[in-house]
Design a protein around this motif. Sequence first.
Motif, PDB file in Angstrom:
ATOM      1  N   CYS A 255     -20.043  26.098  12.427  1.00 35.46           N
ATOM      2  CA  CYS A 255     -19.354  27.244  12.561  1.00 35.46           C
ATOM      3  C   CYS A 255     -17.890  26.960  12.755  1.00 35.46           C
ATOM      4  CB  CYS A 255     -19.672  27.778  13.716  1.00 35.46           C
ATOM      5  SG  CYS A 255     -18.812  29.328  14.392  1.00 35.46           S
ATOM      6  N   CYS A 256     -17.080  27.474  11.905  1.00 33.90           N
ATOM      7  CA  CYS A 256     -15.409  27.356  11.897  1.00 33.90           C
ATOM      8  C   CYS A 256     -15.163  28.504  12.301  1.00 33.90           C
ATOM      9  CB  CYS A 256     -14.976  27.154  10.364  1.00 33.90           C
ATOM     10  SG  CYS A 256     -15.847  25.803   9.384  1.00 33.90           S
ATOM     11  N   VAL A 257     -14.104  28.374  13.472  1.00 33.89           N
ATOM     12  CA  VAL A 257     -13.603  29.512  14.179  1.00 33.89           C
ATOM     13  C   VAL A 257     -12.249  29.258  14.494  1.00 33.89           C
ATOM     14  CG1 VAL A 257     -14.132  28.245  16.532  1.00 33.89           C
ATOM     15  CG2 VAL A 257     -14.128  30.640  16.459  1.00 33.89           C
ATOM     16  N   GLU A 258     -11.568  30.564  14.449  1.00 31.34           N
ATOM     17  CA  GLU A 258     -10.033  30.617  14.676  1.00 31.34           C
ATOM     18  C   GLU A 258     -10.146  30.271  16.268  1.00 31.34           C
ATOM     19  OE1 GLU A 258      -7.967  34.133  12.199  1.00 31.34           O
ATOM     20  OE2 GLU A 258      -9.005  34.850  14.192  1.00 31.34           O
ATOM     21  N   ALA A 259      -8.814  29.558  16.705  1.00 26.63           N
ATOM     22  CA  ALA A 259      -8.660  29.268  17.991  1.00 26.63           C
ATOM     23  C   ALA A 259      -8.857  30.348  19.007  1.00 26.63           C
ATOM     24  CB  ALA A 259      -7.509  28.146  17.930  1.00 26.63           C
ATOM     25  N   ASP A 260      -8.109  31.507  18.569  1.00 33.68           N
ATOM     26  CA  ASP A 260      -8.153  32.791  19.456  1.00 33.68           C
ATOM     27  C   ASP A 260      -9.031  33.489  19.433  1.00 33.68           C
ATOM     28  OD1 ASP A 260      -5.716  31.381  20.673  1.00 33.68           O
ATOM     29  OD2 ASP A 260      -4.658  32.388  19.066  1.00 33.68           O
ATOM     30  N   ALA A 261      -9.975  33.325  18.598  1.00 33.06           N
ATOM     31  CA  ALA A 261     -11.149  34.253  18.453  1.00 33.06           C
ATOM     32  C   ALA A 261     -11.835  34.460  19.822  1.00 33.06           C
ATOM     33  CB  ALA A 261     -12.113  33.634  17.370  1.00 33.06           C
ATOM     34  N   LYS A 262     -12.466  35.548  20.118  1.00 30.70           N
ATOM     35  CA  LYS A 262     -13.320  35.790  21.288  1.00 30.70           C
ATOM     36  C   LYS A 262     -14.637  35.563  20.958  1.00 30.70           C
ATOM     37  CE  LYS A 262      -9.368  36.563  23.292  1.00 30.70           C
ATOM     38  NZ  LYS A 262      -8.847  35.515  24.159  1.00 30.70           N
ATOM     39  N   LEU A 263     -15.502  35.004  21.814  1.00 32.18           N
ATOM     40  CA  LEU A 263     -17.089  34.638  21.749  1.00 32.18           C
ATOM     41  C   LEU A 263     -17.703  34.648  22.924  1.00 32.18           C
ATOM     42  CD1 LEU A 263     -15.417  32.497  19.883  1.00 32.18           C
ATOM     43  CD2 LEU A 263     -17.439  32.002  18.790  1.00 32.18           C
ATOM     44  N   GLY A 264     -18.860  35.331  22.994  1.00 32.73           N
ATOM     45  CA  GLY A 264     -19.556  35.208  24.195  1.00 32.73           C
ATOM     46  C   GLY A 264     -20.757  36.340  24.378  1.00 32.73           C
ATOM     47  N   TYR A 265     -21.381  36.468  25.551  1.00 37.50           N
ATOM     48  CA  TYR A 265     -22.331  37.209  25.700  1.00 37.50           C
ATOM     49  C   TYR A 265     -22.319  37.952  26.927  1.00 37.50           C
ATOM     50  CZ  TYR A 265     -24.727  34.094  22.498  1.00 37.50           C
ATOM     51  OH  TYR A 265     -25.115  33.098  21.470  1.00 37.50           O
ATOM     52  N   PRO A 266     -21.428  39.117  26.833  1.00 37.89           N
ATOM     53  CA  PRO A 266     -21.182  39.913  28.005  1.00 37.89           C
ATOM     54  C   PRO A 266     -22.074  41.070  28.212  1.00 37.89           C
ATOM     55  CG  PRO A 266     -19.672  40.599  26.283  1.00 37.89           C
ATOM     56  CD  PRO A 266     -20.314  39.486  25.830  1.00 37.89           C
ATOM     57  N   VAL A 267     -23.258  40.948  27.867  1.00 38.24           N
ATOM     58  CA  VAL A 267     -24.231  42.097  27.792  1.00 38.24           C
ATOM     59  C   VAL A 267     -24.698  42.392  29.209  1.00 38.24           C
ATOM     60  CG1 VAL A 267     -24.881  41.679  25.388  1.00 38.24           C
ATOM     61  CG2 VAL A 267     -26.130  40.418  27.037  1.00 38.24           C
ATOM     62  N   THR A 268     -24.775  41.508  30.033  1.00 34.96           N
ATOM     63  CA  THR A 268     -25.521  41.996  31.399  1.00 34.96           C
ATOM     64  C   THR A 268     -24.733  43.063  31.895  1.00 34.96           C
ATOM     65  OG1 THR A 268     -23.905  40.059  32.315  1.00 34.96           O
ATOM     66  CG2 THR A 268     -26.322  39.688  31.905  1.00 34.96           C
ATOM     67  N   ARG A 269     -23.197  43.316  31.329  1.00 33.32           N
ATOM     68  CA  ARG A 269     -22.605  44.342  31.981  1.00 33.32           C
ATOM     69  C   ARG A 269     -23.037  45.729  31.562  1.00 33.32           C
ATOM     70  NH1 ARG A 269     -16.818  42.026  29.790  1.00 33.32           N
ATOM     71  NH2 ARG A 269     -16.891  40.079  30.540  1.00 33.32           N
TER      72      ARG A 269
ATOM     73  N   ALA B 108     -20.982  29.206   9.136  1.00 35.17           N
ATOM     74  CA  ALA B 108     -20.384  30.451   9.547  1.00 35.17           C
ATOM     75  C   ALA B 108     -18.572  30.301   9.588  1.00 35.17           C
ATOM     76  CB  ALA B 108     -20.745  31.042  10.642  1.00 35.17           C
ATOM     77  N   ALA B 109     -18.094  31.387   9.223  1.00 36.56           N
ATOM     78  CA  ALA B 109     -16.551  31.419   9.319  1.00 36.56           C
ATOM     79  C   ALA B 109     -16.240  32.758  10.280  1.00 36.56           C
ATOM     80  CB  ALA B 109     -15.709  31.573   7.815  1.00 36.56           C
ATOM     81  N   VAL B 110     -15.414  32.401  11.455  1.00 40.99           N
ATOM     82  CA  VAL B 110     -15.461  33.467  12.595  1.00 40.99           C
ATOM     83  C   VAL B 110     -14.109  33.655  12.859  1.00 40.99           C
ATOM     84  CG1 VAL B 110     -16.021  33.867  14.923  1.00 40.99           C
ATOM     85  CG2 VAL B 110     -17.808  32.871  13.664  1.00 40.99           C
ATOM     86  N   GLN B 111     -13.816  34.763  12.437  1.00 36.23           N
ATOM     87  CA  GLN B 111     -12.228  35.426  12.823  1.00 36.23           C
ATOM     88  C   GLN B 111     -12.345  36.445  13.870  1.00 36.23           C
ATOM     89  OE1 GLN B 111     -14.166  36.480  10.552  1.00 36.23           O
ATOM     90  NE2 GLN B 111     -13.825  38.463   9.737  1.00 36.23           N
ATOM     91  N   GLY B 112     -11.557  36.457  14.608  1.00 37.67           N
ATOM     92  CA  GLY B 112     -11.403  37.919  15.490  1.00 37.67           C
ATOM     93  C   GLY B 112     -12.242  37.782  16.823  1.00 37.67           C
ATOM     94  N   ALA B 113     -13.498  37.925  16.798  1.00 35.08           N
ATOM     95  CA  ALA B 113     -14.484  37.923  17.617  1.00 35.08           C
ATOM     96  C   ALA B 113     -15.921  37.654  17.040  1.00 35.08           C
ATOM     97  CB  ALA B 113     -14.470  39.157  18.472  1.00 35.08           C
ATOM     98  N   ALA B 114     -16.836  37.264  18.030  1.00 37.76           N
ATOM     99  CA  ALA B 114     -18.115  37.181  17.730  1.00 37.76           C
ATOM    100  C   ALA B 114     -18.940  37.400  18.964  1.00 37.76           C
ATOM    101  CB  ALA B 114     -18.487  35.826  17.189  1.00 37.76           C
ATOM    102  N   ILE B 115     -19.144  38.747  19.538  1.00 39.71           N
ATOM    103  CA  ILE B 115     -19.376  39.126  20.855  1.00 39.71           C
ATOM    104  C   ILE B 115     -20.938  39.315  20.660  1.00 39.71           C
ATOM    105  CG2 ILE B 115     -19.221  40.921  22.620  1.00 39.71           C
ATOM    106  CD1 ILE B 115     -16.679  38.963  22.174  1.00 39.71           C
TER     107      ILE B 115
END
Length: 250
Positions: free
Chosen positions: A117-131, A97-104
């Motif tokens: 997985c290759c990723v941009e240093a400043d990309a945003k990742l995570g699982y904020p779904v409990t919100r 996978a190549a991840v730019q920007g965000a993988a939310i």
Amino acid sequence: MTITLKLDGNISRLVMDDPTRRNTLTVPMLAAMRDALEEAASGHESSVLELRGSGDVFCAGIDLDACHASNDNTVALLTGLSEVIRRLRRLPQVVVAAVQGAAIAGGSALLTGCDFCCVEADAKLGYPVTRVGLSAAVSVPTLITKIGPAATRGLLLEGRVITGREAVALGLADQLAGSRSELNEMAEARCRDLALKPPHALRTTKSWLNELEAAEENSALDGALERSLDTARHPEAASMLEENWFRKGR
């Protein structure tokens, strides 16, 4: 068409292609991705599959507008996501996978089915779904094999969004790019390098690794999906999705 699949020599290239919606996962997109992965598995004589999202964002997660509109949509989206994660994990090809920007949320869940997985240093990742009253349990079986139990608990229970740098430190991603152009070059080089390896040896090694991780077993994945569906059916999710809807001014 929101999913494209092309065979490029010994590399299958799968692209989520809905950049105006940040490659948000809809029910039709997940169905198309499932079918594309099946085509790659059974019809492509390739050793590698590259997974990308077009535009500035890899994937913004499942379609929360559809979730707000109908509980049935939420169930269909989570079920489709579970199917795609399983197919990615079980694919005979090595998945990069190549991840730019965000993988939310659902976007990060897709990464748990990938081998690299290759990723941009400043990309945003995570699982904020409990919100919004949902659970990311659907991806726990594949996430925990990547980053371990303690990191999985922290990432899912806290619902934090992390950077690409943090994702590499945790093990969710494994190669860091400083820019978009570097990401593209890095992912391409990795795919090309893997594609040069003897294909039978590569597939056999991945198959054995999957067997050791029980990747073909459905019990844990079915249980994980059911936990996520439990939150989708709970009144709490409907209430929090409604709150999220109005907070964003829709």
